[in-house]
Write an enzyme that holds these catalytic residues in place. Sequence first.
Site, mmCIF file in Angstrom:
data_model
loop_
_atom_site.group_PDB
_atom_site.id
_atom_site.type_symbol
_atom_site.label_atom_id
_atom_site.label_comp_id
_atom_site.label_asym_id
_atom_site.label_seq_id
_atom_site.Cartn_x
_atom_site.Cartn_y
_atom_site.Cartn_z
ATOM 1 N N HIS C 116 36.792 -23.593 -50.197
ATOM 2 C CA HIS C 116 37.858 -23.772 -51.190
ATOM 3 C C HIS C 116 39.167 -24.207 -50.547
ATOM 4 O O HIS C 116 40.236 -24.050 -51.118
ATOM 5 C CB HIS C 116 38.097 -22.479 -51.976
ATOM 6 C CG HIS C 116 36.868 -21.940 -52.629
ATOM 7 N ND1 HIS C 116 36.057 -21.013 -52.022
ATOM 8 C CD2 HIS C 116 36.309 -22.227 -53.833
ATOM 9 C CE1 HIS C 116 35.044 -20.741 -52.832
ATOM 10 N NE2 HIS C 116 35.167 -21.452 -53.931
ATOM 11 N N ASP C 218 21.280 -1.105 -10.927
ATOM 12 C CA ASP C 218 19.911 -1.300 -10.452
ATOM 13 C C ASP C 218 19.822 -2.381 -9.390
ATOM 14 O O ASP C 218 19.377 -3.487 -9.648
ATOM 15 C CB ASP C 218 19.012 -1.629 -11.661
ATOM 16 C CG ASP C 218 17.549 -1.747 -11.268
ATOM 17 O OD1 ASP C 218 17.217 -1.621 -10.073
ATOM 18 O OD2 ASP C 218 16.737 -1.977 -12.176
ATOM 19 N N HIS C 221 15.851 -3.035 -7.846
ATOM 20 C CA HIS C 221 14.839 -4.021 -8.249
ATOM 21 C C HIS C 221 14.903 -5.296 -7.413
ATOM 22 O O HIS C 221 13.924 -6.025 -7.297
ATOM 23 C CB HIS C 221 15.000 -4.374 -9.729
ATOM 24 C CG HIS C 221 16.052 -5.411 -9.990
ATOM 25 N ND1 HIS C 221 17.388 -5.180 -9.806
ATOM 26 C CD2 HIS C 221 15.954 -6.708 -10.383
ATOM 27 C CE1 HIS C 221 18.065 -6.277 -10.103
ATOM 28 N NE2 HIS C 221 17.226 -7.230 -10.451
ATOM 29 N N HIS C 226 13.035 -10.058 -6.890
ATOM 30 C CA HIS C 226 13.612 -11.337 -6.465
ATOM 31 C C HIS C 226 13.141 -11.793 -5.097
ATOM 32 O O HIS C 226 13.768 -12.654 -4.481
ATOM 33 C CB HIS C 226 15.139 -11.240 -6.482
ATOM 34 C CG HIS C 226 15.692 -10.990 -7.845
ATOM 35 N ND1 HIS C 226 15.350 -11.752 -8.932
ATOM 36 C CD2 HIS C 226 16.544 -10.043 -8.312
ATOM 37 C CE1 HIS C 226 15.962 -11.286 -10.005
ATOM 38 N NE2 HIS C 226 16.703 -10.259 -9.663
ATOM 39 N N ASP C 368 13.796 -11.867 -13.646
ATOM 40 C CA ASP C 368 14.369 -10.781 -14.447
ATOM 41 C C ASP C 368 13.911 -10.892 -15.896
ATOM 42 O O ASP C 368 13.587 -9.905 -16.546
ATOM 43 C CB ASP C 368 15.909 -10.849 -14.449
ATOM 44 C CG ASP C 368 16.520 -10.330 -13.171
ATOM 45 O OD1 ASP C 368 17.546 -10.907 -12.743
ATOM 46 O OD2 ASP C 368 15.988 -9.362 -12.608
#
Lengths: 179, 115, 448
Positions: C116, C218, C221, C226, C368
């Site tokens: 509008h 973390d 990991h 990796h 990941d």
Amino acid sequence: MTALYDELRPVSVEQHYRVSHFLNYEYRLLDDERFDDWLGLMHEEVHYWMPGIENRRRENLLEHGFYAADHMAFFDDGLRDLGRRVARFKQPSAWAENPATRNVHQLTNVEVYYGENDGEYVVHSTFQSVRSRGLDEEYVIYGRRQDLIVQDGESFKIKKRLILIPNATLTCKNINTFL
Amino acid sequence: MEVIEKVFLCKVSELAENQVKKIDNAEFGDIAVYNLGGRYYATADLCTHATASLAEGDIEDDLITCPVHWGQFHIPTGKAQGFPCEIDLRTYPVEIEGDEIFALIEADPALIAKG
Amino acid sequence: MGNIIKTLDVTDSLTGLKDVCDLENGRIAGKIFYDQEIYEQELEKVFARCWLFVAHESQIPKTGDYITTSMGEDEVIVIRQKSGGIKVFLNACPHRGNKVCFAESGSTRGFICNYHGWSFNVEGNLVGQHESGVYEDSNFDKSKWGLKEVAQVDSYKGLVFATFDANAPSLKEYLGPIAWYMDALFDNQEGGTEFVGGCIRSTYECNWKIAAENFVGDILHAGWTHDSAARAMLGGSVAKVSDFEESYSVNWNGHGYEFALDTVGNVAVLGESALNKYLHTIKPSVAERLGDFRSNMIGSVSSCTIFPNFSFLPGQNTVRIWQPRGPNKMELFTWVVVNKSAPEEVKEKWRKGAMMTFSPTGVFEMDDGENWEYCTKTAKGRVTAQQDLFVGLGMDTLLTDTPLPANVYEGQLNEANSRAFYQYWYDMLNSRSWNEVPNRNVGKQEAE
């Protein structure tokens, strides 16, 4: 953004066949996980570029419309960078690659033009990449490509690749292949 | 013969450089008076595109930007600068007398922009 | 005068959260990654109340510069004001709720709704409408119908945060002493930082908390997940984190920062000697600016999450928001941060290096993605979702005799930050107001 038909000279039917054949072969190498062979198709000065796509208003465009050379990208690689990616794929400890991802790469809308220099060809095309992992994962990535291919003996090398997807938000978590 | 009315706008001291001020005027329509680097101009205050007061907009060099849809007009000539403004703005000659700024308005009913 | 949003009514907390989140006993359950009811509570009690990252100051330098983003599932516009401040508005017209800004970034004089023609200026004020005469005849008060502003906006070292909750503590109080650690990346050189242009957006089918937790504490990991990426980038496996003599997990209010003091462990994975060299070059000036301790953190093996969903990796210099899009979907926004004063070649190497390692094509991030998605997907199983998940590593590693600020735990191979993250999450979901949120912080507010 892309050079118009009027500005470039299309190649002969036979040359079009040779270049298309080469590019289809490239894609079959990727589907077969033959990464070293794929890497062998790259020119030593290759620029392999897939810029991030930014959703901008028409009056506010970036350097190239939806993308810019110095902004975030998905790929912005030279040969060494591509080599490192291939190196990861070959690691037995690439857990996310075992079981293997099943790939189908498709190429369409191929236009082949003479480049500025002898033996160089400008190729416009569209592509679709389908990947499936596990039992039910399926990801599709599609887009436009602009390549600079150079004659290399009987075959060719890829000197430049610009990959443009239409999506500002990638619809998947990663791109564990090449496009 | 045309009748030219001399309409008082404001004092010079009330309009700083690069400022625009709205002067209410029921007879001729509200007027916007501008000070561009020491030179004074006057135009109709009502934008020719939509209901908006140009005096509430920003001056950029010698253009006035309407605050509602950001169309622009050239202040000295009133010329509309393009989409969405297509109709030129009415301008009035300005006269300074001492400390006072006046607009010279042709009292022609057909030309009055209603405020 | 701005139109501030209406605060939400607070609904009752879920019962039974203790069954799926029992940090005292070092366990959670997968249900928290898959349940729709829990997700709805998060939208209300976490995302509508906490401070959420919205932009970096460098993205919107001039008046009218804007970016659009989301706070939880609410879309917002972040726009620079003439005054130099920043306003954050809901990206919804106050007339029928239509989105008013469709671009992700740009520069403008204002926003006009396509429906509008309601026109808003940079301050968010309603300055005109299509057929405005009709509104005037209805005694319409324009001043009450501008774009709706969020309750609070503030920034820390270039990072702009906003909250929907007028009762939220100040940003300074919210960040607490974690800010002291954040300076190692965001304030290690004069002039501060800037974002590289653009933003990479991608989609994950995982619960946002899994990713936020991964960055909160973390590092465990990294050596396993990796390995392939490290071999590809470095020619060998990831640095053996357990070999580091000194490392820490620090947390406060659910925020967590885990780090070693090896200066370049993180940046090294980008495989660009120029970046290692840059950090070594600036290290003495960082030591002068922030002290020796933090000068060892500028690119070290480390990661951080600011509760709930803003994370970064110093060294790789990747910055992200894990945007919730349902209990098992998230959108990831990724940026790269660099020092303003860094040489152009250095900035360029960071732009490319972060993309190579931590982006949808990043050799590290690829592994990941699977982990996070499948931690979420297994919770689809009704039985699986209610089993105990172990989060008890490093239960008794709190250091009480340390000059370091925040709650300090020994060693970065530790789940102390994960527990603190879930604990704060649990506390927010169980509190009807900020006053009810227990203060579980035991460490120092300031460094000694």
